[in-house]
Design an enzyme around this catalytic site. Sequence first.
Site, PDB file in Angstrom:
ATOM      1  N   SER A 187      34.571  34.581 185.361  1.00  0.00           N
ATOM      2  CA  SER A 187      33.441  33.955 186.047  1.00  0.00           C
ATOM      3  C   SER A 187      33.503  34.303 187.541  1.00  0.00           C
ATOM      4  O   SER A 187      33.485  35.480 187.877  1.00  0.00           O
ATOM      5  CB  SER A 187      33.453  32.440 185.793  1.00  0.00           C
ATOM      6  OG  SER A 187      32.217  31.875 186.117  1.00  0.00           O
ATOM      7  N   ASP A 404      26.939  33.298 176.144  1.00  0.00           N
ATOM      8  CA  ASP A 404      27.345  32.676 177.409  1.00  0.00           C
ATOM      9  C   ASP A 404      26.114  32.048 178.061  1.00  0.00           C
ATOM     10  O   ASP A 404      25.202  32.760 178.476  1.00  0.00           O
ATOM     11  CB  ASP A 404      27.946  33.766 178.314  1.00  0.00           C
ATOM     12  CG  ASP A 404      28.444  33.225 179.648  1.00  0.00           C
ATOM     13  OD1 ASP A 404      27.960  32.162 180.094  1.00  0.00           O
ATOM     14  OD2 ASP A 404      29.323  33.871 180.254  1.00  0.00           O
ATOM     15  N   HIS A 442      31.046  30.799 177.675  1.00  0.00           N
ATOM     16  CA  HIS A 442      31.413  31.280 179.001  1.00  0.00           C
ATOM     17  C   HIS A 442      32.939  31.403 179.129  1.00  0.00           C
ATOM     18  O   HIS A 442      33.627  30.375 179.139  1.00  0.00           O
ATOM     19  CB  HIS A 442      30.859  30.329 180.049  1.00  0.00           C
ATOM     20  CG  HIS A 442      30.998  30.833 181.464  1.00  0.00           C
ATOM     21  ND1 HIS A 442      30.529  32.052 181.865  1.00  0.00           N
ATOM     22  CD2 HIS A 442      31.555  30.277 182.563  1.00  0.00           C
ATOM     23  CE1 HIS A 442      30.789  32.225 183.154  1.00  0.00           C
ATOM     24  NE2 HIS A 442      31.417  31.159 183.596  1.00  0.00           N
TER      25      HIS A 442
END
Length: 515
Positions: A187, A404, A442
């Site tokens: 991320s 995601d 995610h």
Amino acid sequence: MELVVGILSKLLLTWSSLGSNSGDPTIRAKCLALKSGLNIQNTTILDASYLPVKSKISTLGTCQSTATHSASLCRVQFHTNTTLTSGIDAEAWLPDEWYGRFLGLGNRGLGGCIAYDELDYASSLHFATVASNNGHDGDSALPFFQTPEVLNGFSFRSIHVEAVVGKQIVEAYYGRPHAKSYYVGCSTGGRQGTQAALKFPEDFDGIIAGAAAIDFNHLVHWTGMLSRYLGSPNAASSPSFMPLSMWKLIANEVLRQCDGLDGVFDRVITEPDACDFRPETLLCREDQVSSNLCLTTAQVEALRKIYSPLYGLDGELVYPRYDPGGEGSPLISFTFSGDFPPYTKQWLEYVTLNVSDYNISDYGLNHGALIDSVNAGDIATFNGDLSAFRDRGGKFLSYHGRADPIIPSGNSRRFYDLISRTLSMPNLDTFYRLFLVPGMDHCAGGLGAANFGQLPGTQTQNSSSHNILFAMVDWVETGVAPDSIIGTASDGATRAHCRYPVRSLWNGSAFICQE
Ligand SMILES: *[C@@H]1O[C@H](CO)[C@@H](O)[C@H](O)[C@H]1NC(C)=O
Ligand SMILES: *[C@@H]1O[C@H](CO)[C@@H](O)[C@H](O)[C@H]1NC(C)=O
Ligand SMILES: *[C@@H]1O[C@H](CO)[C@@H](O)[C@H](O)[C@H]1NC(C)=O
Ligand SMILES: *[C@@H]1O[C@H](CO)[C@@H](O)[C@H](O)[C@H]1NC(C)=O
Ligand SMILES: *[C@@H]1O[C@H](CO)[C@@H](O)[C@H](O)[C@H]1NC(C)=O
Ligand SMILES: *[C@@H]1O[C@H](CO)[C@@H](O)[C@H](O)[C@H]1NC(C)=O
């Protein structure tokens, strides 16, 4: 030790002869001596403690109060002044059993938070591991307000300093420099790893960057626009709003239309781009009212926009579309709660406009253009020129879940294609590989085969076929690159994840990577 297969065991044999610290009676003293014996520019050693058995420890910063370490290690906490108005807090976890590898860690969100669980994971795998607070405390953009050097820390400097200072601490402690250096992050951590390859190509030999928040300005803007399409529960002018409970209906309809496209009904969509989701099937008939069973025209229109790519004022593509398939994730609340996304609001206020408050009720394309043109701290991280990293022999592994709901996987593909065009390389196999992971949320989680060692809690086997860290070590140290990564789902099922642009195809009994 039977399970430690492949390169880690080979190097254990090679490097243990260089002197593993285990069994060294002076090891505790050596660790404690770092407290006063280290002289590193701009750096204060806050503490050094030797932790021989698994224990609970207190932490730096306000993000969490306790953490756990498993390996027997020397823990060094330090602060480095990076400019007159900025600095980082960081920790180096130096395991007794060390195979010569340095590893730097990234952060999440707008963090601010030292990745303690990742320190634990990587030091247990015998990496001398360093993590920092990214130059500020907490998960907010407020620390960047009118403090450009703190912003620069977040954008590009903290990981570099963590690597430069961390490597000096490693050498001082073990009495020899590291042999190879690695980076792992997801991320924001994925963006930080990408930024490291772009701006400081010498820092790491191998970089693992998952679900990277690259093209950051556009990501922040896209998230704001999605929320805007949906509207808010309180605004009378928002007939398009749907509460989180209604997303179950949408999730099921997406799967009804697209789950079988890959040949298997398993609630996992292999190729979201093949899914031409048609929300109109959910429209209420004239005699129905909107409910958890059907949608109004305005709600269907909002979905149309959400599942379309975002274009800017000049008609240029700003950001790829929301991947159909992530609607079942608890993380959809990040974008679709009805509150304007805090990261977008804070970024616009504290970083782009430099005001303490801004009324976002008219948020739109012009705000995105502004965020992008200011590009504060050079945060964009979307430059395809990775030639310096490639030419120094660096290896890059990227991965992205195809379900995601925070960052669409289309963005990682788009970056791959950008590098390809920038460097005139039809594919990037020699130094950069992207693994698309069907059904993964995610960074981890979801119904797909989402466990492949990318994060703590996702390790199944210590092998380069099933653990992306081991795969990276193999690539850097023996030149054997991973063609696929085998993930394991929560029910134990496995699936080979293919490197882009290789396709994942069902052959009648298994998904295979079709070259
Ligand atoms: C870091 O900066 C602070 C504040 O300017 C200063 O007091 C301190 O001596 C500096 N530390 C080092 C190691 O340079
Ligand atoms: C130490 O700090 C000074 C000023 O804050 C900075 O110019 C210099 O680059 C720093 N040195 C290192 C090694 O980071
Ligand atoms: C706000 O400050 C940042 C640096 O922190 C700067 O890059 C940006 O240009 C400023 N924005 C405006 C609108 O002046
Ligand atoms: C924000 O702007 C809108 C539209 O201009 C206005 O109706 C609203 O009252 C404003 N909100 C605040 C808190 O000022
Ligand atoms: C992997 O290796 C580490 C360190 O040797 C060990 O602690 C861990 O239990 C192993 N994990 C698996 C799944 O074998
Ligand atoms: C499909 O692929 C699997 C895994 O490679 C293999 O074991 C199987 O024989 C293949 N089946 C067919 C029909 O080709």
